[in-house]
Design an enzyme around this catalytic site. Structure first.
Site, PDB file in Angstrom:
ATOM      1  N   ARG A 167      23.160 -38.146  28.732  1.00 30.66           N
ATOM      2  CA  ARG A 167      23.617 -38.277  27.335  1.00 30.66           C
ATOM      3  C   ARG A 167      24.290 -36.978  26.870  1.00 30.66           C
ATOM      4  O   ARG A 167      24.084 -36.514  25.741  1.00 30.66           O
ATOM      5  CB  ARG A 167      22.455 -38.610  26.384  1.00 30.66           C
ATOM      6  N   SER A 248      19.023 -44.607  19.396  1.00 28.35           N
ATOM      7  CA  SER A 248      17.944 -43.665  19.710  1.00 28.35           C
ATOM      8  C   SER A 248      18.196 -42.354  18.972  1.00 28.35           C
ATOM      9  O   SER A 248      19.283 -41.793  19.081  1.00 28.35           O
ATOM     10  CB  SER A 248      17.901 -43.368  21.208  1.00 28.35           C
ATOM     11  N   GLU A 344      19.597 -36.767  19.357  1.00 22.00           N
ATOM     12  CA  GLU A 344      20.731 -37.282  20.150  1.00 22.00           C
ATOM     13  C   GLU A 344      22.045 -37.377  19.361  1.00 22.00           C
ATOM     14  O   GLU A 344      23.085 -36.968  19.867  1.00 22.00           O
ATOM     15  CB  GLU A 344      20.380 -38.643  20.761  1.00 22.00           C
TER      16      GLU A 344
HETATM   17  P1  FAD Z   1      30.966 -41.350  16.387  1.00 24.60           P
HETATM   18  O1  FAD Z   1      29.588 -41.578  15.905  1.00 24.60           O
HETATM   19  O2  FAD Z   1      32.077 -41.604  15.447  1.00 24.60           O
HETATM   20  O3  FAD Z   1      31.063 -39.848  16.941  1.00 24.60           O
HETATM   21  C1  FAD Z   1      30.054 -39.332  17.775  1.00 24.60           C
HETATM   22  C2  FAD Z   1      30.497 -37.952  18.308  1.00 24.60           C
HETATM   23  O4  FAD Z   1      31.636 -38.121  19.141  1.00 24.60           O
HETATM   24  C3  FAD Z   1      30.936 -36.988  17.196  1.00 24.60           C
HETATM   25  O5  FAD Z   1      30.602 -35.676  17.573  1.00 24.60           O
HETATM   26  C4  FAD Z   1      32.441 -37.136  17.173  1.00 24.60           C
HETATM   27  O6  FAD Z   1      33.095 -35.969  16.710  1.00 24.60           O
HETATM   28  C5  FAD Z   1      32.741 -37.376  18.645  1.00 24.60           C
HETATM   29  N1  FAD Z   1      33.954 -38.179  18.821  1.00 24.60           N
HETATM   30  C6  FAD Z   1      34.145 -39.468  18.438  1.00 24.60           C
HETATM   31  N2  FAD Z   1      35.385 -39.865  18.791  1.00 24.60           N
HETATM   32  C7  FAD Z   1      35.973 -38.803  19.381  1.00 24.60           C
HETATM   33  C8  FAD Z   1      37.265 -38.564  19.949  1.00 24.60           C
HETATM   34  N3  FAD Z   1      38.210 -39.509  19.974  1.00 24.60           N
HETATM   35  N4  FAD Z   1      37.511 -37.336  20.453  1.00 24.60           N
HETATM   36  C9  FAD Z   1      36.582 -36.354  20.443  1.00 24.60           C
HETATM   37  N5  FAD Z   1      35.355 -36.518  19.926  1.00 24.60           N
HETATM   38  C10 FAD Z   1      35.055 -37.720  19.412  1.00 24.60           C
HETATM   39  N6  FAD Z   1      24.452 -44.670  23.008  1.00 24.60           N
HETATM   40  C11 FAD Z   1      24.236 -44.754  24.340  1.00 24.60           C
HETATM   41  O7  FAD Z   1      24.610 -43.849  25.098  1.00 24.60           O
HETATM   42  N7  FAD Z   1      23.591 -45.823  24.878  1.00 24.60           N
HETATM   43  C12 FAD Z   1      23.166 -46.855  24.126  1.00 24.60           C
HETATM   44  O8  FAD Z   1      22.617 -47.816  24.661  1.00 24.60           O
HETATM   45  C13 FAD Z   1      23.358 -46.785  22.725  1.00 24.60           C
HETATM   46  N8  FAD Z   1      22.902 -47.770  21.911  1.00 24.60           N
HETATM   47  C14 FAD Z   1      23.087 -47.669  20.570  1.00 24.60           C
HETATM   48  C15 FAD Z   1      22.594 -48.701  19.750  1.00 24.60           C
HETATM   49  C16 FAD Z   1      22.765 -48.652  18.386  1.00 24.60           C
HETATM   50  C17 FAD Z   1      22.222 -49.756  17.519  1.00 24.60           C
HETATM   51  C18 FAD Z   1      23.469 -47.574  17.801  1.00 24.60           C
HETATM   52  C19 FAD Z   1      23.716 -47.538  16.317  1.00 24.60           C
HETATM   53  C20 FAD Z   1      23.955 -46.551  18.595  1.00 24.60           C
HETATM   54  C21 FAD Z   1      23.754 -46.582  19.982  1.00 24.60           C
HETATM   55  N9  FAD Z   1      24.216 -45.560  20.827  1.00 24.60           N
HETATM   56  C22 FAD Z   1      24.028 -45.656  22.191  1.00 24.60           C
HETATM   57  C23 FAD Z   1      24.937 -44.401  20.273  1.00 24.60           C
HETATM   58  C24 FAD Z   1      26.453 -44.685  20.052  1.00 24.60           C
HETATM   59  O9  FAD Z   1      26.709 -46.037  20.088  1.00 24.60           O
HETATM   60  C25 FAD Z   1      27.307 -43.998  21.116  1.00 24.60           C
HETATM   61  O10 FAD Z   1      27.047 -42.622  21.161  1.00 24.60           O
HETATM   62  C26 FAD Z   1      28.811 -44.196  20.871  1.00 24.60           C
HETATM   63  O11 FAD Z   1      29.534 -43.730  21.966  1.00 24.60           O
HETATM   64  C27 FAD Z   1      29.301 -43.503  19.590  1.00 24.60           C
HETATM   65  O12 FAD Z   1      30.619 -43.951  19.331  1.00 24.60           O
HETATM   66  P2  FAD Z   1      31.308 -43.750  17.910  1.00 24.60           P
HETATM   67  O13 FAD Z   1      32.733 -44.126  18.037  1.00 24.60           O
HETATM   68  O14 FAD Z   1      30.536 -44.448  16.873  1.00 24.60           O
HETATM   69  O15 FAD Z   1      31.186 -42.165  17.741  1.00 24.60           O
HETATM   70  P1  NAP Z   2      13.090 -49.399  27.400  1.00 27.25           P
HETATM   71  O1  NAP Z   2      13.554 -50.403  28.385  1.00 27.25           O
HETATM   72  O2  NAP Z   2      12.019 -49.770  26.428  1.00 27.25           O
HETATM   73  O3  NAP Z   2      12.645 -48.075  28.189  1.00 27.25           O
HETATM   74  C1  NAP Z   2      12.210 -46.922  27.462  1.00 27.25           C
HETATM   75  C2  NAP Z   2      12.840 -45.698  28.064  1.00 27.25           C
HETATM   76  O4  NAP Z   2      12.420 -45.595  29.395  1.00 27.25           O
HETATM   77  C3  NAP Z   2      14.341 -45.748  28.067  1.00 27.25           C
HETATM   78  O5  NAP Z   2      14.800 -44.787  27.188  1.00 27.25           O
HETATM   79  C4  NAP Z   2      14.761 -45.506  29.504  1.00 27.25           C
HETATM   80  O6  NAP Z   2      15.518 -44.306  29.678  1.00 27.25           O
HETATM   81  C5  NAP Z   2      13.485 -45.291  30.247  1.00 27.25           C
HETATM   82  N1  NAP Z   2      13.453 -46.188  31.423  1.00 27.25           N
HETATM   83  C6  NAP Z   2      12.979 -47.450  31.487  1.00 27.25           C
HETATM   84  N2  NAP Z   2      13.023 -47.899  32.747  1.00 27.25           N
HETATM   85  C7  NAP Z   2      13.565 -46.914  33.493  1.00 27.25           C
HETATM   86  C8  NAP Z   2      13.849 -46.772  34.873  1.00 27.25           C
HETATM   87  N3  NAP Z   2      13.577 -47.719  35.759  1.00 27.25           N
HETATM   88  N4  NAP Z   2      14.413 -45.631  35.297  1.00 27.25           N
HETATM   89  C9  NAP Z   2      14.671 -44.648  34.444  1.00 27.25           C
HETATM   90  N5  NAP Z   2      14.400 -44.713  33.114  1.00 27.25           N
HETATM   91  C10 NAP Z   2      13.840 -45.835  32.646  1.00 27.25           C
HETATM   92  O7  NAP Z   2      14.349 -48.834  26.611  1.00 27.25           O
HETATM   93  P2  NAP Z   2      15.104 -49.394  25.337  1.00 27.25           P
HETATM   94  O8  NAP Z   2      14.865 -48.451  24.248  1.00 27.25           O
HETATM   95  O9  NAP Z   2      14.861 -50.857  25.150  1.00 27.25           O
HETATM   96  O10 NAP Z   2      16.621 -49.205  25.770  1.00 27.25           O
HETATM   97  C11 NAP Z   2      17.174 -49.928  26.851  1.00 27.25           C
HETATM   98  C12 NAP Z   2      18.375 -49.161  27.384  1.00 27.25           C
HETATM   99  O11 NAP Z   2      19.368 -49.061  26.347  1.00 27.25           O
HETATM  100  C13 NAP Z   2      18.055 -47.736  27.797  1.00 27.25           C
HETATM  101  O12 NAP Z   2      18.829 -47.405  28.923  1.00 27.25           O
HETATM  102  C14 NAP Z   2      18.462 -46.909  26.616  1.00 27.25           C
HETATM  103  O13 NAP Z   2      18.908 -45.618  26.982  1.00 27.25           O
HETATM  104  C15 NAP Z   2      19.618 -47.716  26.032  1.00 27.25           C
HETATM  105  N6  NAP Z   2      19.679 -47.519  24.583  1.00 27.25           N
HETATM  106  C16 NAP Z   2      20.190 -46.348  24.138  1.00 27.25           C
HETATM  107  C17 NAP Z   2      20.297 -46.119  22.777  1.00 27.25           C
HETATM  108  C18 NAP Z   2      20.924 -44.851  22.276  1.00 27.25           C
HETATM  109  O14 NAP Z   2      21.222 -44.756  21.094  1.00 27.25           O
HETATM  110  N7  NAP Z   2      21.149 -43.879  23.117  1.00 27.25           N
HETATM  111  C19 NAP Z   2      19.873 -47.074  21.869  1.00 27.25           C
HETATM  112  C20 NAP Z   2      19.324 -48.244  22.375  1.00 27.25           C
HETATM  113  C21 NAP Z   2      19.236 -48.471  23.731  1.00 27.25           C
HETATM  114  P3  NAP Z   2      17.105 -44.217  29.487  1.00 27.25           P
HETATM  115  O15 NAP Z   2      17.292 -44.163  28.016  1.00 27.25           O
HETATM  116  O16 NAP Z   2      17.422 -42.948  30.168  1.00 27.25           O
HETATM  117  O17 NAP Z   2      17.736 -45.395  30.133  1.00 27.25           O
END
Ligand code: FAD
Ligand code: NAP
Length: 355
Positions: A167, A248, A344
């Site tokens: 991340r 998250s 995050e």
């Molecule tokens: P923004 O929120 O608009 O920006 C985020 C950052 O990126 C800021 O620092 C901004 O300056 C920068 N940025 C945006 N666009 C650009 C650009 N064109 N050039 C340079 N910098 C830029 N993330 C995960 O990794 N995995 C997930 O499973 C996941 N699940 C999510 C679920 C939910 C319900 C929500 C609300 C969020 C989740 N996220 C997840 C986080 C988010 O979706 C990601 O980080 C996504 O990539 C953010 O995109 P955005 O366009 O909204 O970025």
């Molecule tokens: P989950 O399945 O309840 O698992 C909880 C956590 O355990 C996750 O964060 C995941 O890490 C880790 N995990 C589970 N199984 C794993 C494996 N076999 N190997 C390594 N790591 C493992 O998670 P959840 O919250 O429902 O999310 C499901 C997936 O969506 C995850 O990959 C999570 O990262 C992603 N997600 C991300 C965001 C965000 O905003 N970043 C929001 C929602 C969901 P990892 O997070 O490293 O995968």
């Protein structure tokens, strides 16, 4: 050529999924590289700081954003190359990520189906090397094009240049807010090999009789994986349109072997997964649940009842109020487990208050 006018004192509450009330000194949406260049050069002339945003799903904003907020709406999905096994796509940074996933599924291009339904824009995907269900953007990434904020110079970043991590990337670290990503190039596979390494995904397919125990994965298509991911996400995650959140709120902390062994002795049920170099990635959601934060709401601010890692803000608290609440949570987790949770979302409050 005329360029879009800047709005002054522009409200950002509806443009960030946490629903934080925030006002930008100046705001402009750009739909082309030319509009972006014009906005950047005018900001440079006026020595204004620049914040670029996509869909605002990973942002923690202050009540007032000083300077210019640029919303990137540069779209377009082009096939830049193709061979027997793969295709290279170049995608405008303002494209919606899930729309890209759908575009790929419709054409039989595999590799990002596990990343279905992640909110946000394509341009933000490399910023935190988006990941879910066992796949990270890095695995399909070729290169990206970006424009330097101060100079307007265009630069190409290879995968190595981006310094991807868990991340994380150089755009969240040393180059935070220094470049605007304008396009991203990905290599997708035409001969799909689905990734069902993530137990929750595999279990969903087994439970729904789409996969037989001990059978191979040949019958599973990227479309089936995408549908499974979407179903799991819809069942667990709060929809930001209904309950303001940024996904998250904390990264899963990574600890070394000694620390993990110590924690395991104290908490035999602690959830951890093998990470690189013998380290362990702890489930931050587990730590928060044990500490009683999951499902706890204080005047419309707290953690979701089904997903304890997701901070929810139905009370539309300010970024400052969220940080004050979060620092109490972090102090509690340090006191109980000796672990510092890292936020995050990209934090735009003063750097000394963004832990
Ligand atoms: P923004 O929120 O608009 O920006 C985020 C950052 O990126 C800021 O620092 C901004 O300056 C920068 N940025 C945006 N666009 C650009 C650009 N064109 N050039 C340079 N910098 C830029 N993330 C995960 O990794 N995995 C997930 O499973 C996941 N699940 C999510 C679920 C939910 C319900 C929500 C609300 C969020 C989740 N996220 C997840 C986080 C988010 O979706 C990601 O980080 C996504 O990539 C953010 O995109 P955005 O366009 O909204 O970025
Ligand atoms: P989950 O399945 O309840 O698992 C909880 C956590 O355990 C996750 O964060 C995941 O890490 C880790 N995990 C589970 N199984 C794993 C494996 N076999 N190997 C390594 N790591 C493992 O998670 P959840 O919250 O429902 O999310 C499901 C997936 O969506 C995850 O990959 C999570 O990262 C992603 N997600 C991300 C965001 C965000 O905003 N970043 C929001 C929602 C969901 P990892 O997070 O490293 O995968």
């Amino acid at each position: 050529m005329t360029f879009p006018p800047w709005a002054e004192n522009h409200a950002l509450q509806s443009l960030n999924t946490l629903g934080v009330p925030s006002v930008a000194d100046f705001f402009v949406s750009v739909t082309s590289a030319e509009e972006l260049s014009a906005a950047l050069s005018r900001a440079a002339q006026q020595t204004l700081p620049v914040l670029v945003m996509g869909e605002g799903s990973n942002l923690l904003l202050p009540s007032r954003v000083k300077g210019l907020v640029i919303r990137n709406l540069i779209t377009g999905i082009e096939k830049a190359g193709e061979d027997e096994n793969s295709v290279q796509l170049t995608i405008g940074a303002g494209e919606n990520w899930h729309r890209l996933v759908e575009h790929c599924l419709a054409r039989g291009y595999a590799g990002i189906e596990n990343l279905s339904l992640i909110p946000g824009s394509v341009g933000a995907a490399p910023v935190q090397n988006i990941g879910a269900y066992g796949v990270e953007l890095e695995s399909v990434f070729e290169h990206l094009t970006a424009v330097e904020v101060g100079s307007g110079r265009q630069t190409v970043f290879s995968r190595a240049d981006c310094v991807f991590g868990y991340r994380d990337s150089i755009f969240k670290q040393r180059l935070k807010d220094k470049f605007v990503i304008t396009s991203v190039s990905l290599r997708l596979s035409k001969t799909p090999a689905v990734n069902l390494g993530y137990p929750a995904l595999r279990n969903h397919l087994l439970h729904n009789h789409l996969l037989q125990k001990d059978a191979g994965l040949d019958s599973i298509t990227p479309r089936m994986v995408s549908e499974a991911v979407c179903a799991i996400r819809r069942s667990k995650l709060p929809n930001p349109d209904e309950i303001p959140n940024a996904g998250s709120f904390f990264k899963n902390p990574v600890v070394d072997e000694t620390q993990f062994t110590r924690l395991q002795q104290q908490y035999p049920d602690i959830v951890g997964y093998p990470h690189k170099d013998g380290q362990t990635k702890l489930a931050a959601g587990w730590l928060l649940e044990q500490a009683g934060w999951k499902g706890r709401l204080e005047k419309g601010l707290g953690f979701h009842r089904d997903q304890g890692l997701v901070l929810i803000n139905p009370g539309h608290h300010s970024g400052e109020a969220i940080l004050a609440f979060v620092s109490r949570v972090q102090a509690d987790i340090v006191q109980r487990f000796g672990i510092q949770l890292e936020i995050e979302p990209a934090c735009y409050l003063p750097s000394q208050s963004c832990p």
